[in-house]
Design an enzyme around this catalytic site. Structure first.
Site, PDB file in Angstrom:
ATOM      1  CG  ASN A   1      -1.519   1.315   1.547  1.00 40.22           C
ATOM      2  OD1 ASN A   1      -2.428   1.779   0.874  1.00 40.22           O
ATOM      3  ND2 ASN A   1      -0.982   1.990   2.560  1.00 40.22           N
TER       4      ASN A   1
ATOM      5  CE1 TYR B   1       1.039   7.518  -6.533  1.00 37.30           C
ATOM      6  CE2 TYR B   1      -0.489   8.061  -8.301  1.00 37.30           C
ATOM      7  CZ  TYR B   1      -0.243   7.530  -7.050  1.00 37.30           C
ATOM      8  OH  TYR B   1      -1.281   7.008  -6.302  1.00 37.30           O
TER       9      TYR B   1
ATOM     10  CB  THR C   1      -4.764  10.380   2.270  1.00 34.70           C
ATOM     11  OG1 THR C   1      -4.348  10.435   0.904  1.00 34.70           O
ATOM     12  CG2 THR C   1      -5.737   9.236   2.466  1.00 34.70           C
TER      13      THR C   1
HETATM   14  N1  LIG Z   1      -5.120   9.251  -1.896  1.00 33.02           N
HETATM   15  C1  LIG Z   1      -5.583   8.971  -3.106  1.00 33.02           C
HETATM   16  O1  LIG Z   1      -6.443   9.676  -3.663  1.00 33.02           O
HETATM   17  C2  LIG Z   1      -5.085   7.757  -3.846  1.00 33.02           C
HETATM   18  C3  LIG Z   1      -5.614   7.497  -5.110  1.00 33.02           C
HETATM   19  C4  LIG Z   1      -5.174   6.374  -5.810  1.00 33.02           C
HETATM   20  C5  LIG Z   1      -4.223   5.537  -5.234  1.00 33.02           C
HETATM   21  N2  LIG Z   1      -3.716   5.821  -4.000  1.00 33.02           N
HETATM   22  C6  LIG Z   1      -2.728   4.899  -3.462  1.00 33.02           C
HETATM   23  O2  LIG Z   1      -3.173   4.415  -2.203  1.00 33.02           O
HETATM   24  C7  LIG Z   1      -2.033   4.112  -1.367  1.00 33.02           C
HETATM   25  C8  LIG Z   1      -2.201   4.810  -0.028  1.00 33.02           C
HETATM   26  O3  LIG Z   1      -2.240   6.207  -0.291  1.00 33.02           O
HETATM   27  P1  LIG Z   1      -2.626   7.299   0.810  1.00 33.02           P
HETATM   28  O4  LIG Z   1      -3.411   8.314   0.094  1.00 33.02           O
HETATM   29  O5  LIG Z   1      -3.140   6.645   2.026  1.00 33.02           O
HETATM   30  O6  LIG Z   1      -1.165   7.904   1.087  1.00 33.02           O
HETATM   31  P2  LIG Z   1      -0.569   8.705   2.328  1.00 33.02           P
HETATM   32  O7  LIG Z   1      -1.645   9.187   3.240  1.00 33.02           O
HETATM   33  O8  LIG Z   1       0.376   9.680   1.714  1.00 33.02           O
HETATM   34  O9  LIG Z   1       0.242   7.553   3.106  1.00 33.02           O
HETATM   35  C9  LIG Z   1       1.313   6.932   2.472  1.00 33.02           C
HETATM   36  C10 LIG Z   1       1.816   5.768   3.302  1.00 33.02           C
HETATM   37  O10 LIG Z   1       2.973   5.236   2.619  1.00 33.02           O
HETATM   38  C11 LIG Z   1       4.066   5.207   3.522  1.00 33.02           C
HETATM   39  N3  LIG Z   1       5.327   5.541   2.858  1.00 33.02           N
HETATM   40  C12 LIG Z   1       5.585   6.614   2.060  1.00 33.02           C
HETATM   41  N4  LIG Z   1       6.893   6.643   1.755  1.00 33.02           N
HETATM   42  C13 LIG Z   1       7.458   5.572   2.371  1.00 33.02           C
HETATM   43  C14 LIG Z   1       8.782   5.085   2.453  1.00 33.02           C
HETATM   44  N5  LIG Z   1       9.815   5.699   1.866  1.00 33.02           N
HETATM   45  N6  LIG Z   1       9.010   3.956   3.161  1.00 33.02           N
HETATM   46  C15 LIG Z   1       8.000   3.328   3.813  1.00 33.02           C
HETATM   47  N7  LIG Z   1       6.725   3.745   3.759  1.00 33.02           N
HETATM   48  C16 LIG Z   1       6.468   4.862   3.065  1.00 33.02           C
HETATM   49  C17 LIG Z   1       3.757   6.268   4.580  1.00 33.02           C
HETATM   50  O11 LIG Z   1       4.373   5.929   5.808  1.00 33.02           O
HETATM   51  P3  LIG Z   1       5.627   6.730   6.462  1.00 33.02           P
HETATM   52  O12 LIG Z   1       5.519   8.155   6.088  1.00 33.02           O
HETATM   53  O13 LIG Z   1       5.487   6.428   7.922  1.00 33.02           O
HETATM   54  O14 LIG Z   1       6.827   6.069   5.876  1.00 33.02           O
HETATM   55  C18 LIG Z   1       2.241   6.189   4.695  1.00 33.02           C
HETATM   56  O15 LIG Z   1       1.877   5.234   5.663  1.00 33.02           O
HETATM   57  C19 LIG Z   1      -0.805   4.574  -2.147  1.00 33.02           C
HETATM   58  O16 LIG Z   1      -0.229   3.478  -2.824  1.00 33.02           O
HETATM   59  C20 LIG Z   1      -1.387   5.556  -3.160  1.00 33.02           C
HETATM   60  O17 LIG Z   1      -0.580   5.645  -4.312  1.00 33.02           O
HETATM   61  C21 LIG Z   1      -4.128   6.904  -3.289  1.00 33.02           C
END
Ligand SMILES: NC(=O)c1ccc[n+]([C@@H]2O[C@H](COP(=O)([O-])OP(=O)(O)OC[C@H]3O[C@@H](n4cnc5c(N)ncnc54)[C@H](OP(=O)(O)O)[C@@H]3O)[C@@H](O)[C@H]2O)c1
Length: 250
Positions: free
Chosen positions: A88, A155, A192
């Site tokens: 994730n 991305y 998020t």
């Molecule tokens: N938000 C959206 O609209 C959306 C849409 C489509 C897809 N997605 C996908 O859904 C997933 C979750 O997204 P989200 O929106 O929940 O993102 P988020 O709130 O930015 O959280 C990202 C997570 O990834 C971890 N992460 C980031 N860089 C990292 C690193 N270098 N090493 C280890 N962990 C890392 C962060 O943990 P730490 O900072 O503690 O490391 C955090 O727990 C992602 O794959 C994103 O691409 C999101």
């Protein structure tokens, strides 16, 4: 019955919401992100669930992958009833044309978004080889893996790569006796930190910035909790993996 889920990026956002819901459903969890989360530790302690949180930078995923393989092999003595890996964690580097993204950020985005899921999936498959329990891999993709957008090349490329490696692994696992079922799933648009980053980008570099602001203003973003629920419901479907690239909105 013990169900085990390995989840990256569980410290915040949709990953944190999935972790809360999985613990509430009685899963044991191994979470991997740079930061750990105290609320999760408290919830697991209250519920009597096993929770490990490994603070690892997935931009350097070889260490985490090797550790995961060894750790899974250590579970063989008391194997769970099911085992799942959810890749994730994701990140967006500077929102700008490819020629304006600092090299270190570009490398990190590709490593966290593509290299780490591939390394962890390989480690998971090796670490659980021979297990009789159902094995599942859920890769969290994005509509942007399937649709090009200016200022999002890293991305988009990471997510497109995630979709395609998932297709390959699905073909490989079909040939195995207890092959893992695998799917690369787009989770919708979620409220998020990642969306905050998109809305606050420099509009001069990012032609789609206004669309992201509009989605928030029109209330079209899913909450992390709702998105997590839909994603976990998809993971629980009996036909999970029959389509290796999917979208929760389909
Ligand atoms: N938000 C959206 O609209 C959306 C849409 C489509 C897809 N997605 C996908 O859904 C997933 C979750 O997204 P989200 O929106 O929940 O993102 P988020 O709130 O930015 O959280 C990202 C997570 O990834 C971890 N992460 C980031 N860089 C990292 C690193 N270098 N090493 C280890 N962990 C890392 C962060 O943990 P730490 O900072 O503690 O490391 C955090 O727990 C992602 O794959 C994103 O691409 C999101």
């Amino acid at each position: 019955m013990r169900h085990l889920t390995i989840l990256t990026g569980a410290s915040r956002g949709m990953g944190l919401a999935m972790a809360h819901q999985l613990l509430a459903q009685g899963h044991d969890l191994l979470c991997i992100s740079r930061k750990t989360n105290d609320e999760l530790a408290a919830q697991a302690a209250r519920a009597g669930r096993q929770l490990e949180q490994w603070p690892q930078d997935l931009a350097r995923a070889e260490t985490a992958a090797a550790r995961l393989e060894t750790w899974l092999k250590g579970q063989e003595a008391a194997p769970p009833a099911s085992v799942t890996l959810i890749n994730n964690a994701g990140m967006i580097p500077r929102i700008a044309g490819l020629d304006a993204i600092p090299a270190a950020q570009l490398c990190d985005a590709l490593r966290v978004g593509l290299e780490a899921p591939m390394l962890l999936t390989g480690a998971f498959l090796r670490g659980t080889a021979g297990w009789k329990a159902p094995r599942r891999v859920l890769n969290i993709s994005s509509g942007l893996g399937r649709r090009a957008m200016a200022a999002q090349s890293a991305y988009c490329a990471a997510k497109a790569g995630m979709d395609h490696f998932t297709r390959c692994v699905a073909l490989e696992q079909e040939r195995e006796a207890n092959g893992a079922r695998i799917c690369s799933l787009a989770p919708g648009v979620i409220d998020t930190d990642m969306q905050v980053q998109l809305r606050s980008a420099d509009a001069a570099n990012f032609p789609d910035q206004g669309n992201f602001i509009g989605l928030k203003e029109k209330g079209m973003l899913s909450s992390p909790e709702d998105a997590a629920q839909r994603v976990l419901a998809y993971l629980a479907r009996p036909d999970f993996g029959s389509n290796p690239v999917a979208d929760v909105r389909d």
